[in-house]
Motif scaffolding. Structure first.
Motif, PDB file in Angstrom:
ATOM      1  N   VAL A 278       0.858  -1.192   0.000  1.00 31.76           N
ATOM      2  CA  VAL A 278       0.000   0.000   0.000  1.00 31.76           C
ATOM      3  C   VAL A 278       0.891   1.239   0.000  1.00 31.76           C
ATOM      4  N   SER A 279       0.347   2.327  -0.551  1.00 27.95           N
ATOM      5  CA  SER A 279       1.140   3.558  -0.631  1.00 27.95           C
ATOM      6  C   SER A 279       0.530   4.670   0.192  1.00 27.95           C
ATOM      7  N   GLY A 280      -0.691   4.432   0.726  1.00 25.17           N
ATOM      8  CA  GLY A 280      -1.396   5.529   1.393  1.00 25.17           C
ATOM      9  C   GLY A 280      -2.284   6.282   0.432  1.00 25.17           C
ATOM     10  N   GLY A 281      -2.177   5.972  -0.864  1.00 20.50           N
ATOM     11  CA  GLY A 281      -3.005   6.629  -1.879  1.00 20.50           C
ATOM     12  C   GLY A 281      -4.368   5.952  -1.996  1.00 20.50           C
ATOM     13  N   VAL A 282      -5.221   6.547  -2.833  1.00 18.89           N
ATOM     14  CA  VAL A 282      -6.605   6.091  -2.952  1.00 18.89           C
ATOM     15  C   VAL A 282      -6.684   4.656  -3.505  1.00 18.89           C
TER      16      VAL A 282
ATOM     17  N   LEU B 106      -9.962   8.997   0.911  1.00 20.86           N
ATOM     18  CA  LEU B 106     -10.461   8.932  -0.474  1.00 20.86           C
ATOM     19  C   LEU B 106     -10.262  10.233  -1.235  1.00 20.86           C
ATOM     20  N   ASP B 107     -10.320  11.357  -0.520  1.00 24.64           N
ATOM     21  CA  ASP B 107     -10.242  12.641  -1.213  1.00 24.64           C
ATOM     22  C   ASP B 107      -8.810  13.128  -1.398  1.00 24.64           C
ATOM     23  N   ARG B 108      -7.851  12.303  -1.015  1.00 22.64           N
ATOM     24  CA  ARG B 108      -6.454  12.702  -1.219  1.00 22.64           C
ATOM     25  C   ARG B 108      -6.187  12.857  -2.713  1.00 22.64           C
ATOM     26  N   HIS B 109      -5.352  13.818  -3.057  1.00 19.54           N
ATOM     27  CA  HIS B 109      -4.956  13.945  -4.455  1.00 19.54           C
ATOM     28  C   HIS B 109      -4.147  12.709  -4.856  1.00 19.54           C
ATOM     29  N   PRO B 110      -4.268  12.281  -6.118  1.00 17.88           N
ATOM     30  CA  PRO B 110      -3.432  11.154  -6.553  1.00 17.88           C
ATOM     31  C   PRO B 110      -1.953  11.489  -6.391  1.00 17.88           C
ATOM     32  N   PHE B 111      -1.176  10.499  -6.025  1.00 13.22           N
ATOM     33  CA  PHE B 111       0.284  10.665  -5.934  1.00 13.22           C
ATOM     34  C   PHE B 111       0.905   9.423  -6.569  1.00 13.22           C
TER      35      PHE B 111
END
Ligand code: XMP
Length: 584
Positions: free
Chosen positions: A220-224, A388-393
């Motif tokens: 996992v990366s912490g991203g969506v 969920l609302d984090r910007h893609p990284f």
């Protein structure tokens, strides 16, 4: 589903799969097939859509369709390359373009028609093409134009043949849904036979089938994407069968590792570990400047770390498989279909991963979805909005936003501005480009200025405006930077400043993503510059530039100019296409 009402023929376009998705969103079942599928296999379809693609109809080996499809009882819609192919095969004239038309264009409607019914003149559409139709085939009517494309749509309603040069399937084409609705319901007479709401049970079933009793080891990366995919696996297999790891690659943003540690505990992750692999990633990146090489090294390093963890945990090949949060754009941009061009190798599509895919040892629950669908699935799973609302990284992290150059170079003065001595990746006419950016002295008043410049100047794929600088452009040069601790720290600092100001001001909520990029352009004393790249998008496949309130921009620029080693700040004015969202 036995026989789809709509068949999408794949000519290698970046948006081919997106066309099928958009049709299914209308509740009409659609499938993608190879473009050379014989007409007799498509007799029962109500409609056929020919996708765009990266080739010219005149190139040897260019994707070809069976021309008898034009005589089938169903209707046909050609999109982009699909329009050119239709014109070429039916006796129209297609000309090879010297320059292209990429990104935003305004469509003017010239004649009433079935396909453009209820589409108004001066509508925003998204283009991505070099070749154009110069004369329609006999029996066809030209329906619309843009300032650079005389025949932007055509139809022969008697033979049920329709075509558009622009892309109705992408979110940035404002009348796109109307055009698809016209085609599906008014022209093809489709009925609703598909229910998109059943996707979570179907994905969980797929996970259980693929895992077949084995455990899933998940990065996992912490991203969506990885968070949603991991949660789906937890739900399908139970927490004892899913092991998760977050790898600190040293290429992460400020405080990212702490964020992940706190949030994964809340998702009910039982077997979850944080792995410090900073040296393993940074050492092989030393001295590497070529963007695809950087991506391959990072992807393969992920495979090596995974092997190390699995060996130390005494897993065996028979009792585990790898889980990944791959989404569809990762596949298509990595050249993952037979005719698509490779735009960039996403970190979850390197050779080591391909070997696991071939051995049936990978589960990718979201591989057919786009970012906006992944967020919807995440909400249905009740994953907190904060995640969920984090910007893609991007998986390869700051490494792809830390631009590198092997040799020093000079900025070149032309009438319109300065051509910067760094290259970045673009996507033009469904093809990868790797070209320099043009720097304007100031922000232009006209929003279409950057688009017009890239359509006219074929040697660039981006336009930026200079919004802050210690010295005039003619005193700056390319400074030959690579990935080093100090450059990464500089970028991390700049990124943190932009994120803090964006969050405080509420600007973060107005953009889909806001990459901050480090360019090896400056002076000997201040060797780097920063690029601000705020964009709006729905699915990451197309994107438009977002402008910022001048007072907010001024605040951001003044803090960025105070960062050690920063010479100038640029504002990226380029839509996708012609540029990609990231710079590489
Ligand atoms: P581009 O730059 O191709 O990016 O317009 C489209 C979207 O994909 C993200 N991106 C990645 N995501 N692994 C990822 O997980 C990658 O290797 C990767 N490369 C690009 C990018 O940030 C944007 O949201």
């Amino acid at each position: 589903m036995e026989s789809p009402q709509i068949i999408v023929l794949d000519s290698g376009g970046q948006y081919c799969h997106l066309i099928a998705r958009k049709v299914r969103e209308f509740g009409v079942y659609a499938e993608v097939r190879a473009c050379e599928t014989p007409a007799e296999q498509m007799e029962s379809a109500k409609g056929i859509i020919i996708s765009g693609g990266p080739r010219s109809v005149y190139e040897p080996g260019a994707p070809m369709i069976d021309p008898s499809i034009f005589n089938l009882p169903g209707a046909t819609l050609g999109i982009c390359y699909g329009q050119q192919l239709m014109a070429y095969l039916l006796g129209g004239d297609v000309q090879r373009g010297e320059k292209g038309e990429y990104g935003m264009a305004m469509l003017d409607v010239d004649a009433p028609s079935q396909i453009l019914a209820e589409v108004e003149s001066n509508s925003q559409v998204w283009m991505s093409h070099r070749d154009t139709v110069k004369a329609v085939p006999p029996g066809f009517t030209a329906l619309a134009h843009t300032s650079t494309c005389a025949i932007a749509s055509m139809e022969n309603a008697t033979r049920k043949l329709y075509a558009v040069q622009f892309h109705p399937e992408v979110a940035h084409t404002h009348p796109g849904k109307q055009i698809l609705r016209n085609f599906l319901f008014n022209i093809c007479g489709c009925h609703q036979d598909w229910d998109p709401s059943q996707r979570i049970p179907a994905v969980e079933e797929y996970i259980r089938k693929t895992a077949a009793g084995r455990k899933v080891f998940f990065f996992v990366s912490g991203g969506v994407d990885s968070t949603v995919a991991y949660t789906l696996c937890l739900q399908a297999l139970g927490p004892n069968s899913v092991h998760g790891a977050y790898v600190d690659t040293g290429l992460m943003r400020e405080h990212e590792t702490d964020f992940v540690r706190d949030n994964f505990a809340r998702l009910g992750a039982k077997n979850f570990q944080i792995v410090d692999a900073r040296n393993e990633f940074l050492a092989p990146l030393t001295g590497i400047t070529e963007p695809e090489k950087k991506r391959h090294i990072i992807g393969e390093q992920f495979v090596a770390v995974q092997e190390r963890i699995l060996q130390s945990g005494h897993y065996t090949d028979d009792d585990w498989i790898l889980g990944q949060g791959t989404i569809y754009p990762d596949t298509i941009e990595s050249g993952g279909t037979t005719k698509a061009d490779k735009i960039k190798t996403h970190h979850n599509r390197v050779a080591g991963i391909q070997r696991l895919i071939d051995a049936g040892r990978i589960v990718e629950p979201l591989s057919l979805f786009y970012k906006d669908e992944v967020r919807e699935i995440g909400r249905e799973l009740r994953i907190p909005d904060e995640l969920l609302d984090r910007h893609p990284f991007p998986g390869p992290g700051l490494a792809i936003r830390c631009l590198c150059a092997e040799a020093k170079g000079e900025a070149q003065r032309i009438d319109e501005g300065y051509i910067l001595p760094v290259h970045s990746v673009g996507v033009q006419g469904d093809e990868r480009t790797y070209r320099p950016a043009l720097a304007l002295d100031n922000l232009p008043a006209d929003e279409l200025h950057a688009t017009e410049l890239i359509n006219r100047l074929s040697n660039i794929n981006r336009v930026v405006a200079t919004v802050g600088s210690r010295v005039p452009m003619n005193f700056m040069h390319g400074t030959a930077g690579t990935i080093t601790d100090s450059r990464l720290a500089r970028l991390r600092r700049a990124d943190a400043i932009v994120r803090r100001i964006s969050t405080e001001s509420g600007f973060e909520g107005k953009v889909w993503q806001f990459p901050v990029v480090l360019l090896p352009v400056g002076t000997d004393q201040h060797p780097d510059s920063i690029v601000l790249r705020p964009i709006d998008s729905v699915d990451g496949m197309t994107a438009s530039t977002v402008f910022m309130d001048p007072a907010l921009l001024e605040r951001m620029v003044s803090e960025l100019m105070a960062v050690e080693g920063v010479c100038a700040v640029f504002y990226d004015l380029t839509h996708k296409p012609p540029a990609t969202i990231e710079w590489e």
